[in-house]
Design a protein around this motif. Structure first.
Motif, PDB file in Angstrom:
ATOM      1  N   ARG A 107      33.248  24.816 -16.735  1.00 14.43           N
ATOM      2  CA  ARG A 107      33.337  23.373 -17.003  1.00 14.43           C
ATOM      3  C   ARG A 107      33.410  23.281 -18.532  1.00 14.43           C
ATOM      4  NH1 ARG A 107      30.523  19.379 -13.715  1.00 14.43           N
ATOM      5  NH2 ARG A 107      29.196  21.097 -13.043  1.00 14.43           N
ATOM      6  N   ALA A 108      34.659  23.521 -19.034  1.00 15.04           N
ATOM      7  CA  ALA A 108      34.766  23.713 -20.485  1.00 15.04           C
ATOM      8  C   ALA A 108      36.119  23.241 -20.991  1.00 15.04           C
ATOM      9  CB  ALA A 108      34.555  25.185 -20.815  1.00 15.04           C
ATOM     10  N   TYR A 109      36.183  23.052 -22.293  1.00 18.61           N
ATOM     11  CA  TYR A 109      37.405  22.680 -22.988  1.00 18.61           C
ATOM     12  C   TYR A 109      37.748  23.779 -23.990  1.00 18.61           C
ATOM     13  CZ  TYR A 109      36.044  17.958 -21.431  1.00 18.61           C
ATOM     14  OH  TYR A 109      35.639  16.880 -20.692  1.00 18.61           O
ATOM     15  N   ASN A 110      39.058  23.943 -24.195  1.00 14.92           N
ATOM     16  CA  ASN A 110      39.545  24.794 -25.277  1.00 14.92           C
ATOM     17  C   ASN A 110      38.929  26.205 -25.272  1.00 14.92           C
ATOM     18  OD1 ASN A 110      41.192  22.712 -26.443  1.00 14.92           O
ATOM     19  ND2 ASN A 110      39.309  21.809 -27.291  1.00 14.92           N
ATOM     20  N   SER A 111      38.645  26.699 -24.112  1.00  9.41           N
ATOM     21  CA  SER A 111      38.072  28.040 -24.022  1.00  9.41           C
ATOM     22  C   SER A 111      39.140  29.028 -23.566  1.00  9.41           C
ATOM     23  CB  SER A 111      36.895  28.049 -23.047  1.00  9.41           C
ATOM     24  OG  SER A 111      35.826  27.293 -23.569  1.00  9.41           O
ATOM     25  N   ALA A 112      38.827  30.308 -23.761  1.00  6.65           N
ATOM     26  CA  ALA A 112      39.777  31.358 -23.387  1.00  6.65           C
ATOM     27  C   ALA A 112      39.066  32.376 -22.490  1.00  6.65           C
ATOM     28  CB  ALA A 112      40.338  32.051 -24.627  1.00  6.65           C
ATOM     29  N   LEU A 113      39.671  32.653 -21.352  1.00 10.87           N
ATOM     30  CA  LEU A 113      39.166  33.692 -20.447  1.00 10.87           C
ATOM     31  C   LEU A 113      40.239  34.775 -20.386  1.00 10.87           C
ATOM     32  CD1 LEU A 113      37.454  31.131 -19.611  1.00 10.87           C
ATOM     33  CD2 LEU A 113      37.252  32.234 -17.361  1.00 10.87           C
ATOM     34  N   VAL A 114      39.884  35.972 -20.859  1.00 11.25           N
ATOM     35  CA  VAL A 114      40.879  37.036 -21.042  1.00 11.25           C
ATOM     36  C   VAL A 114      40.424  38.295 -20.288  1.00 11.25           C
ATOM     37  CG1 VAL A 114      42.141  38.437 -22.715  1.00 11.25           C
ATOM     38  CG2 VAL A 114      41.456  36.083 -23.314  1.00 11.25           C
ATOM     39  N   ASN A 115      41.300  38.777 -19.401  1.00  5.87           N
ATOM     40  CA  ASN A 115      41.070  40.069 -18.714  1.00  5.87           C
ATOM     41  C   ASN A 115      39.726  40.132 -17.996  1.00  5.87           C
ATOM     42  OD1 ASN A 115      43.560  40.971 -19.667  1.00  5.87           O
ATOM     43  ND2 ASN A 115      42.652  41.937 -21.479  1.00  5.87           N
ATOM     44  N   ASN A 116      39.348  39.092 -17.363  1.00  8.40           N
ATOM     45  CA  ASN A 116      38.126  39.088 -16.556  1.00  8.40           C
ATOM     46  C   ASN A 116      38.495  39.316 -15.079  1.00  8.40           C
ATOM     47  OD1 ASN A 116      36.117  38.115 -18.705  1.00  8.40           O
ATOM     48  ND2 ASN A 116      37.726  36.562 -18.791  1.00  8.40           N
TER      49      ASN A 116
END
Length: 882
Positions: free
Chosen positions: A199-208
């Motif tokens: 529940r977020a803005y402007n975040s990055a989720l990479v290679n999870n």
């Protein structure tokens, strides 16, 4: 570590440890500096165990544990100051357990938590809350917590790198209004809710990666302007990615497979953009409701697996689409789309299907309009679709314009039928028969002579067999299916008969003799064969596997054979022994003669043989008195005399001839009370040789006087089939020539003297003579003509040696001498043909002509005899009176 900053922090913890403050129990850290946990703290009831209330603090747990007792609102390690924001708090190498929150940062900025573990807490493992911004959380593990593994609440710019969250009761990772966060290389699996909840803005989720979670892999709700790159969701119980009440999120290089429900779900999601998306191994691919604004896809791949499927390379705008098995079918060999329910997907695509490709033959591509449900329907009802294909690495790729159904022609099934070690085998050698298809789809069956023995199965069948001898037709086949053609492969297995091993023993080994049983034992190394024994080509019996024949064979030469005629599984075999000799057995006769019976007694002379095959005869003094088998007897009352018995047999086919002899002698009693008591002794020479003359000497001793030679003694000799009755001559000698070697018996009689008997051994002339002890020298006789230095021819005594003062007379009364002789001067002299008054006649023996020892006895000799007799009588009467 995931970054240079984390590596620096870990090194700093190690360097500061040498000058750090020691922590051994729950405490409050109110002074900046480096702290080192020196031991584990277990089962503490403290509400706050380690409370960090100042900035610039590092705590190195050194692998120890800070453990509570699940107290409500308790915290294992807490960084917080109610009056100020804390900075630069570093916690590493520590485990927290059994708290409400394991490690809790509250209003703490620019710190780090590294290489730590938090488990079994009643709320969160790691809790970052209330403006705790800019922290680095790396290489940590959270598991078995009752809420979240990692929860970031109302805090921004935090980096979570290479952390693991599993078996937590809520989600593994939760960005709860945590904006501008970066999650890289994290792993969330087997959590009760989701792997990742954002529940977020402007975040990055990479290679999870999120897998095997009870609900969704990634759940984005009220999420805006986030970028998701290289993330993977697979094998979750509900959805791979769920985007709800969110907009303007970007997904790049996303992979979804094996999720039990839907791979990708949109719910009131606006303007989601996907580039390079792979969805495979799903029954439901995409659910997008009409309430969601368009979802834009570039390079969307829908696959049966990671290789086979279809790719849309063009921009695809979806407004409302439920792409699942009701309108989209995809398997390795065909693809089918319902144009009416999924028109948005009816664009140009690149299709890859499984194919057996080679350099000469490629399957044809078939197309059928509508929504065909199977490959067979497309191939049988469609038409060849003219398109350029690319075939290699087990797949065929081609482009399609517009949609309905596309399929490849049936793939030729190839079956391999193999025999190990080979299709030429021997009985009792197991053979492995295997049939293998070049695909794992078709069902194959293995048949022997038309009967199914293995299968049906897919891909491969093995059958282990041990056939009887013969030919066996093996067939491996498949009827094929909609994707593969039928196929047959047949071959013949030939099982040869095995060669049996015969063991044939003959005991005893040749030669043997009659009476020794011969045992013939024959066996074969299998239980199917019958062995049969032949003696001189005549069967003596048979049995399965083993037979024994025991017999007492007669004399002859025999040929023995054992064989087996074999059967369907075994060949013939034979064993033999020729020239087996059975020789005659020696006949043994046992002649039993009573020892010195008294005159007038009944005697029993018996002779027995060791076999009933021979006839035996018993002779007494040359006259046969009995004959028969096994045993004969001569039971008679005989007058006193010497009797020579001979028992013999001429033998038989199986037993040798044999003869034995012995002497029956009666014990005499004195006929005159005045007769002198005397005993006889027989002197036998040493080394008696067959065929050479020998001499026995008979000596008589009286009343303890030494022995003197006896004239006219009767000597009976018997042995080895020979018998003789002889009369002694000069100096008591008798001559005898033994015809053959063996053991001989003798018996001597003279007047009323006690007789003498015994045995002597005769050897062959060429035999080595037995070594015997030298017998005692016979009694010496007076020298008739003394002569210095010479010996007497009759006694061997040197001339001139001292003679005994008293000599034993040759006779005392006339009865001591034979017929025609009388006793004069102690010597037997001829009486000019007149019989002696008291002479004793020896039955069957004629009186020998004995030269007179002396003639013209002088008067003084008679006077000397009277004196001696008078003195003897006086001595005898004196002893009687005494």
């Amino acid at each position: 570590m995931s970054s240079a900053a984390n590596i620096t922090r870990i090194l700093l913890l190690v360097v500061l440890a040498s000058s750090a403050y020691a922590v051994t129990d729950c405490t409050t850290i109110s002074v900046p500096g480096a702290y080192v946990l020196e031991n584990s703290i277990t089962d503490t009831g403290a509400l706050l165990c380690i409370n960090i209330s100042v900035s610039d603090v590092s705590l190195n747990g050194q692998g120890f544990t800070v453990d509570g007792i699940d107290t409500a609102a308790s915290i294992g390690i807490y960084a917080y100051n109610s009056t100020t924001t804390l900075n630069n708090i570093t916690i590493g190498n520590v485990t927290t357990s059994d708290w409400n929150n394991g490690i809790h940062y509250n209003n703490t900025e620019n710190g780090s938590i590294i290489n730590s573990t938090s488990l079994s807490n009643t709320a969160n493992g790691f809790f970052i809350t209330t403006s705790s911004d800019g922290n680095s959380i790396a290489d940590n593990t959270a598991y078995n917590n009752s809420a979240y593994g990692f929860r970031i609440l109302l805090s921004n710019w935090n980096n979570l790198t290479e952390n693991t969250a599993y078996n937590n009761s809520a989600s593994g990772f939760y960005l709860d209004y945590a904006n501008s966060s970066i999650l890289t290389g994290n792993l969330g699996y087997n959590n009760t809710q989701h792997g990742f909840l954002a529940r977020a803005y402007n975040s990055a989720l990479v290679n999870n990666t999120a897998y095997e979670n009870t609900m969704h892999g990634f759940y984005l709700v009220f999420a805006q302007y986030n970028t998701m790159t290289g993330n993977m969701a697979h094998n979750n119980d509900l959805w791979g990615f769920y985007v709800a009440l969110s907009h303007n999120n970007t997904f790049i290089d996303t992979t979804m497979y094996g999720n039990l429900e839907v791979a990708l779900v949109f719910n009131n999601a606006l303007d989601s953009n996907f580039t390079n998306t792979l969805i495979y191994n799903q029954t439901r691919y995409i659910n997008k409701s009409a309430s969601s604004a368009s979802a834009n896809f570039t390079n969307l791949t829908l696959g049966y697996n990671a290789t086979i499927g279809l790719v849309n390379y063009n921009f695809l705008n979806m407004t409302s689409l439920y792409l699942n098995s009701t309108n989209f079918k995809l398997d390795p060999y065909f693809v089918s789309l319902d144009d009416s329910s999924a028109p948005q997907a009816n664009l140009s695509v690149n299709i890859t299907l499984y194919s057996v490709c080679n350099s000469t033959v490629e399957p044809s591509v078939y197309k059928l309009a509508g929504f065909p449900a199977s490959r067979a329907a497309i191939v049988s009802g469609g038409s060849v679709y003219p398109t350029e294909t690319s075939c290699g690495s087990g797949t065929m790729t081609f482009d399609a314009l517009g949609f309905s159904g596309y399929a490849l022609g049936p793939i030729t099934t190839t079956l391999s039928l193999n025999f190990s070690p080979s299709n030429l085998t021997t009985y009792k050698t197991e053979t492995n028969v295997s049939c293998t298809a070049d695909n794992g789809v078709v069902a194959i069956g293995l048949y022997v002579n038309g009967t199914l023995v293995a299968g049906p199965s897919t891909n491969s069948i093995e059958y282990l067999t041990n056939h009887s001898g013969g030919y066996y037709n093996y067939t491996c086949n498949t009827t094929g299916n909609e994707n593969y053609s039928s196929a047959v492969n047949a071959s013949v297995l030939y099982t040869q008969r095995a060669s049996p091993t015969i063991t044939f023993n003959v005991t005893p080994s040749t030669p043997t003799t009659v009476g020794n049983e011969t045992n013939l034992s024959c066996s074969v190394d299998n239980t199917q064969a019958t062995v049969e024994i032949f003696v001189d080509d005549v069967s003596v019996g048979s049995a399965v596997q083993q037979f024994e024949y025991l017999n007492n064979l007669t004399v002859g030469t025999y040929n023995f054979t054992c064989n087996t005629t074999g059967n369907e599984n075994y060949t013939n075999a034979s064993g033999s022994l020729n020239g087996y000799e059975v020789e005659q057995r020696n006949t043994v006769l046992d002649l039993t003669i009573p020892l010195l019976p008294l005159a007038g007694e009944q005697t029993d002379v018996s002779c027995s043989a060791n076999t009933d095959e021979v006839n035996i005869s018993l002779y007494r003094n040359g006259v046969r008195v009995a004959n028969g088998t096994v045993q004969v007897d001569d039971i008679a009352v005989l007058p006193p005399a010497l009797y020579t018995y001979v028992c013999n047999t001429t033998g038989s086919d199986n037993y040798t001839s044999y003869s034995t002899s012995g002497i029956l002698r009666f014990k005499r009693s004195s006929t005159s009370s005045s007769a002198a008591q005397c005993n006889l002794e027989v002197v036998v020479p040493d080394n008696v040789v067959a065929g050479s003359a020998m001499q026995l000497q008979v000596l008589r001793s009286t009343d303890g006087n030494p022995g003197t030679s006896v004239y006219l003694a009767t000597v009976a000799i018997a042995g080895e089939g020979e018998a003789a009755t002889l009369t002694t001559g000069t100096n008591g000698h008798v001559s005898f020539v033994p015809a053959s070697a063996g053991t001989y018996s003798y018996a001597a009689e003279f007047g009323d003297c006690e007789g003498a008997d015994g045995t002597f051994t005769v050897v062959e002339a060429e035999e080595e003579l037995p070594v015997e002890e030298e017998p005692a020298a016979p009694p010496e006789e007076p020298s008739a003509e003394p002569s210095g230095g010479e010996t007497s021819g009759s006694t061997g005594q040197p001339v001139g040696t001292e003679t005994p003062v008293e000599t034993t007379p040759e006779c005392i009364v006339d009865s001591d001498c034979g017929a025609g002789f009388g006793c004069e001067g102690g010597a037997c002299v001829e009486t000019a043909g007149q019989p002696a008054a008291q002479g004793v006649e020896v039955p069957g023996v004629e009186a020998a002509s004995v030269p007179r020892a002396q003639q013209g006895v002088p008067w003084w000799a008679w006077l000397l005899i009277v004196i001696v007799l008078g003195a003897g009588a006086y001595w005898f009467l004196s002893r009687k009176k005494a």
